[in-house]
Design a protein around this motif. Structure first.
Motif, PDB file in Angstrom:
ATOM      1  N   TYR A 153       0.811  -1.223   0.000  1.00  0.00           N
ATOM      2  CA  TYR A 153       0.000   0.000   0.000  1.00  0.00           C
ATOM      3  C   TYR A 153       0.842   1.270   0.000  1.00  0.00           C
ATOM      4  CZ  TYR A 153      -3.519   3.378   1.472  1.00  0.00           C
ATOM      5  OH  TYR A 153      -4.336   4.469   1.556  1.00  0.00           O
ATOM      6  N   PRO A 154       1.885   1.381   0.849  1.00  0.00           N
ATOM      7  CA  PRO A 154       2.665   2.630   0.861  1.00  0.00           C
ATOM      8  C   PRO A 154       3.297   2.950  -0.493  1.00  0.00           C
ATOM      9  CG  PRO A 154       3.141   1.326   2.812  1.00  0.00           C
ATOM     10  CD  PRO A 154       2.357   0.439   1.893  1.00  0.00           C
ATOM     11  N   GLU A 155       3.921   1.932  -1.113  1.00  0.00           N
ATOM     12  CA  GLU A 155       4.578   2.198  -2.394  1.00  0.00           C
ATOM     13  C   GLU A 155       3.566   2.514  -3.482  1.00  0.00           C
ATOM     14  OE1 GLU A 155       7.933   0.340  -5.425  1.00  0.00           O
ATOM     15  OE2 GLU A 155       7.156  -0.899  -3.796  1.00  0.00           O
ATOM     16  N   LEU A 156       2.433   1.824  -3.461  1.00  0.00           N
ATOM     17  CA  LEU A 156       1.390   2.094  -4.454  1.00  0.00           C
ATOM     18  C   LEU A 156       0.924   3.543  -4.362  1.00  0.00           C
ATOM     19  CD1 LEU A 156      -0.520   0.962  -6.628  1.00  0.00           C
ATOM     20  CD2 LEU A 156      -2.105   0.364  -4.789  1.00  0.00           C
ATOM     21  N   MET A 157       0.717   4.020  -3.126  1.00  0.00           N
ATOM     22  CA  MET A 157       0.286   5.401  -2.941  1.00  0.00           C
ATOM     23  C   MET A 157       1.347   6.380  -3.443  1.00  0.00           C
ATOM     24  SD  MET A 157      -2.730   5.209  -1.735  1.00  0.00           S
ATOM     25  CE  MET A 157      -3.069   6.859  -1.123  1.00  0.00           C
ATOM     26  N   GLU A 158       2.616   6.058  -3.187  1.00  0.00           N
ATOM     27  CA  GLU A 158       3.704   6.925  -3.649  1.00  0.00           C
ATOM     28  C   GLU A 158       3.752   6.985  -5.175  1.00  0.00           C
ATOM     29  OE1 GLU A 158       7.187   5.288  -1.867  1.00  0.00           O
ATOM     30  OE2 GLU A 158       6.514   5.720   0.181  1.00  0.00           O
ATOM     31  N   LEU A 159       3.556   5.843  -5.817  1.00  0.00           N
ATOM     32  CA  LEU A 159       3.592   5.808  -7.280  1.00  0.00           C
ATOM     33  C   LEU A 159       2.462   6.654  -7.882  1.00  0.00           C
ATOM     34  CD1 LEU A 159       4.391   2.033  -7.811  1.00  0.00           C
ATOM     35  CD2 LEU A 159       5.795   3.943  -8.615  1.00  0.00           C
ATOM     36  N   TYR A 160       1.264   6.518  -7.318  1.00  0.00           N
ATOM     37  CA  TYR A 160       0.145   7.295  -7.845  1.00  0.00           C
ATOM     38  C   TYR A 160       0.285   8.780  -7.528  1.00  0.00           C
ATOM     39  CZ  TYR A 160      -2.780   3.746  -9.983  1.00  0.00           C
ATOM     40  OH  TYR A 160      -3.273   2.797 -10.833  1.00  0.00           O
ATOM     41  N   LEU A 171      -7.249   0.495  -6.311  1.00  0.00           N
ATOM     42  CA  LEU A 171      -7.248   0.023  -4.930  1.00  0.00           C
ATOM     43  C   LEU A 171      -8.413  -0.932  -4.683  1.00  0.00           C
ATOM     44  CD1 LEU A 171      -6.333   3.321  -3.056  1.00  0.00           C
ATOM     45  CD2 LEU A 171      -4.947   1.238  -3.152  1.00  0.00           C
ATOM     46  N   ARG A 172      -9.598  -0.594  -5.206  1.00  0.00           N
ATOM     47  CA  ARG A 172     -10.752  -1.490  -5.050  1.00  0.00           C
ATOM     48  C   ARG A 172     -10.488  -2.827  -5.727  1.00  0.00           C
ATOM     49  NH1 ARG A 172     -13.855   3.179  -6.288  1.00  0.00           N
ATOM     50  NH2 ARG A 172     -14.187   2.406  -8.419  1.00  0.00           N
ATOM     51  N   GLN A 173      -9.893  -2.774  -6.911  1.00  0.00           N
ATOM     52  CA  GLN A 173      -9.605  -3.987  -7.664  1.00  0.00           C
ATOM     53  C   GLN A 173      -8.634  -4.893  -6.908  1.00  0.00           C
ATOM     54  OE1 GLN A 173      -6.769  -3.913 -11.067  1.00  0.00           O
ATOM     55  NE2 GLN A 173      -8.549  -4.394 -12.331  1.00  0.00           N
ATOM     56  N   LEU A 174      -7.559  -4.307  -6.377  1.00  0.00           N
ATOM     57  CA  LEU A 174      -6.555  -5.092  -5.665  1.00  0.00           C
ATOM     58  C   LEU A 174      -7.117  -5.686  -4.377  1.00  0.00           C
ATOM     59  CD1 LEU A 174      -3.438  -2.777  -6.136  1.00  0.00           C
ATOM     60  CD2 LEU A 174      -3.906  -4.952  -7.296  1.00  0.00           C
ATOM     61  N   ARG A 175      -7.934  -4.918  -3.657  1.00  0.00           N
ATOM     62  CA  ARG A 175      -8.533  -5.432  -2.419  1.00  0.00           C
ATOM     63  C   ARG A 175      -9.509  -6.572  -2.730  1.00  0.00           C
ATOM     64  NH1 ARG A 175      -8.729   0.232  -0.574  1.00  0.00           N
ATOM     65  NH2 ARG A 175      -7.135   0.481   1.032  1.00  0.00           N
ATOM     66  N   ARG A 176     -10.267  -6.413  -3.807  1.00  0.00           N
ATOM     67  CA  ARG A 176     -11.247  -7.426  -4.185  1.00  0.00           C
ATOM     68  C   ARG A 176     -10.581  -8.763  -4.487  1.00  0.00           C
ATOM     69  NH1 ARG A 176     -13.809  -4.544  -7.595  1.00  0.00           N
ATOM     70  NH2 ARG A 176     -12.857  -5.254  -9.536  1.00  0.00           N
ATOM     71  N   HIS A 177      -9.388  -8.704  -5.072  1.00  0.00           N
ATOM     72  CA  HIS A 177      -8.681  -9.932  -5.441  1.00  0.00           C
ATOM     73  C   HIS A 177      -7.632 -10.334  -4.397  1.00  0.00           C
ATOM     74  CE1 HIS A 177     -10.552 -10.164  -9.384  1.00  0.00           C
ATOM     75  NE2 HIS A 177     -10.321  -8.878  -9.532  1.00  0.00           N
TER      76      HIS A 177
END
Length: 234
Positions: free
Chosen positions: A83-90, A216-222
């Motif tokens: 999650y932290p890196e994903l937020m940084e990338l976006y 984020l919704r997609q990743l949480r769903r899977h």
């Protein structure tokens, strides 16, 4: 003579290495090889019907780019983004692509603006075709970034996009997201045509935020969103 022969052999291996690299990148971005999956040289070489040398070189390139990592006693695996890196990338996407839109409002030619509108119209006509929507969306963003006339910005965006390949299939495979993205693109194009830099930047940032929420919704769903990760080497 031996040196010349070795040089020829090395040159001949370049296309194979490039082919192995692009094949691996495509399998990662399509989700066929998922984050956390182990990649073995032997299995991959057999599947691609080539020697292990170009496969090894392709894996080294992907490791240098941060898409795969080598774990002791495990081998090469596809990196997992937490999650932290994903937020940084976006966050970087907001900054870079928002800036690109602002610069493009000033620098884009009328031909480029018409091309952006045409690509978005083609996206609207490709509803339901996930592969076509993905390709057209890439084309839209590539065209806009090129219109910003800043080569360093282009390089930075490419680096971010490359890392995001780890996340797998595009969110545009979801019809509701595709419809939203087309409408968001239209607002960006409208601001560009008005030569409204601030408006174009705001519209692009809103587009990036919407894409992030969907991802984020997609990743949480899977069940593919890690709360933390070791991250790439500094």
């Amino acid at each position: 003579m031996a040196s010349a022969t070795r040089t020829i052999a090395e040159s001949a291996g370049v296309p194979q290495t490039r082919g192995a690299y692009h094949r691996l990148l495509e399998e990662i971005s399509s989700g066929r090889i998922e984050p956390g999956s182990r990649i073995t040289e032997t299995e991959l070489a057999e599947r691609l019907q080539m020697s292990r040398t170009p496969v090894r070189e392709a894996l080294r390139r992907l490791e240098a780019e941060g898409l795969v990592t080598h774990k002791p006693r495990v081998g090469v695996i596809v990196r997992q983004l937490g999650y932290p890196e994903l937020m940084e990338l976006y966050e970087m996407r907001w900054v870079l692509e928002g800036t690109a839109a602002r610069l493009a409002a000033r620098a884009a030619s009328e031909v480029e603006l018409e091309e952006l509108a045409a690509i978005n119209d083609e996206m609207a006509a490709s509803a339901g075709d996930g592969a076509a929507l993905y390709a057209l969306n890439r084309q839209f963003h590539t065209t806009l970034i090129a219109a910003a006339r800043n080569r360093y910005l282009v390089k930075s965006v490419r680096a971010i996009e490359l890392t995001l390949q780890i996340l797998g299939p595009s969110t545009l495979r979801e019809m509701s997201r595709a419809t939203e993205a087309i409408a968001e693109h239209a607002r960006v194009v409208e601001a560009l045509r008005a030569r409204d830099g601030a408006g174009a930047e705001a519209a692009m940032r809103a587009h990036m935020e919407s894409a992030q929420r969907t991802r984020l919704r997609q990743l949480r769903r899977h069940g593919r969103l890690m709360e933390s990760e070791e991250g790439p080497e500094p």
